[in-house]
Design an enzyme around this catalytic site. Structure first.
Site, PDB file in Angstrom:
ATOM      1  N   GLU A 126      -2.196   9.007  -0.315  1.00 40.24           N
ATOM      2  CA  GLU A 126      -2.472   8.482  -1.649  1.00 40.24           C
ATOM      3  C   GLU A 126      -2.021   9.476  -2.722  1.00 40.24           C
ATOM      4  O   GLU A 126      -2.127  10.692  -2.540  1.00 40.24           O
ATOM      5  CB  GLU A 126      -3.972   8.204  -1.781  1.00 40.24           C
ATOM      6  CG  GLU A 126      -4.397   7.544  -3.064  1.00 40.24           C
ATOM      7  CD  GLU A 126      -5.874   7.187  -3.051  1.00 40.24           C
ATOM      8  OE1 GLU A 126      -6.339   6.626  -4.057  1.00 40.24           O
ATOM      9  OE2 GLU A 126      -6.550   7.467  -2.041  1.00 40.24           O
ATOM     10  N   GLU A 168       0.824  -1.221   0.000  1.00 40.72           N
ATOM     11  CA  GLU A 168       0.000   0.000   0.000  1.00 40.72           C
ATOM     12  C   GLU A 168       0.855   1.267   0.000  1.00 40.72           C
ATOM     13  O   GLU A 168       0.437   2.292  -0.544  1.00 40.72           O
ATOM     14  CB  GLU A 168      -0.938   0.001   1.203  1.00 40.72           C
ATOM     15  CG  GLU A 168      -2.019  -1.070   1.186  1.00 40.72           C
ATOM     16  CD  GLU A 168      -3.103  -0.788   0.159  1.00 40.72           C
ATOM     17  OE1 GLU A 168      -3.271   0.378  -0.228  1.00 40.72           O
ATOM     18  OE2 GLU A 168      -3.773  -1.753  -0.266  1.00 40.72           O
TER      19      GLU A 168
END
Length: 231
Positions: free
Chosen positions: A101, A92
């Site tokens: 992100e 991730e």
């Protein structure tokens, strides 16, 4: 006097039993050592925000807030669980490189009335497992006693909170913890984290990257990765 003696003996016996249980059960830090953590961090590209954000101390302190994490199964189960957790974290975050992100978006589910989106806030992925969506920020904040719905940015600003959100998702909000101890296998953790996009042929390269991390960490811990690795 005899009564006091018996009480003291019982107290000492209980203390010994608890100590023995702790030794047998082991600690997360006995498996995920500082060197193991540094090994992941060292694979991150120079200049990554995560290199100065994620710390081993905050991970251990967060793990201590979730007593079942990496401690309630057999010795091999505990190693597999910690390997599975960090395999997904490494995937991730690109080896603890990213805190936030890259492709940011609101990720606001306006139909969620329990945890309605706060004005001006975005619920894109943040932290070791990239916590995403107002529902997750709201529920994690409620559990941890932090107002993440109105201040989602805290997950990218406070490392301890960041690790706690990841461990909340792993232990409380999904079946990731029990997936390993119940024999469902590593593939079930992928399904819980991003199954709708990656599993059942959705994105085999992403799945294989997670599996590669997992088998690598299992090897480092000296444990067989088990079956059902994919989803």
């Amino acid at each position: 006097m005899a009564t006091h003696f018996r009480v003291n003996v019982i107290f000492l016996w209980l203390a010994f039993a608890l100590s023995a249980l702790s030794i047998c059960r082991g600690a997360v830090s006995d498996i995920a050592t500082q060197d193991f953590f540094n090994g992941i961090l060292s694979a991150a590209t120079d200049g990554c925000a995560g290199k100065t954000f994620y710390t081993y101390t905050d991970f251990i302190n967060a793990a201590n807030s979730f007593s079942s994490f990496g401690t309630t199964g057999t010795s091999d189960d505990n190693k597999r669980e910690i390997a599975a957790f960090f395999a997904n974290v490494a995937h991730e975050t690109s080896n603890l490189c990213y805190v936030e992100e890259i492709a940011k978006s609101d990720y606001c589910d306006s139909s969620n009335t329990q945890y309605p989106c706060a004005s001006g806030q975005q619920y894109y992925g943040r932290g070791p497992l990239q916590l995403t969506g107002n529902a997750n920020y709201g529920a994690a904040g409620t559990y941890l006693g932090a107002d993440l719905l109105n201040n989602p940015g805290l997950v990218a600003q406070d490392d301890l909170t960041s690790w706690k959100t990841a461990l909340w998702f792993w232990n409380v909000n999904s079946n990731c913890h029990t997936a390993i101890t119940s024999g469902q296998g590593f593939g079930a953790t992928i399904q819980a984290i991003n199954g709708a996009i990656e599993c059942n042929g959705g994105n085999p390269d992403q799945v294989n990257d997670r599996i590669s991390h997992y088998t690598n960490y299992c090897s480092q811990f000296g444990v067989d990765p088990g079956s059902n690795l994919s989803c």
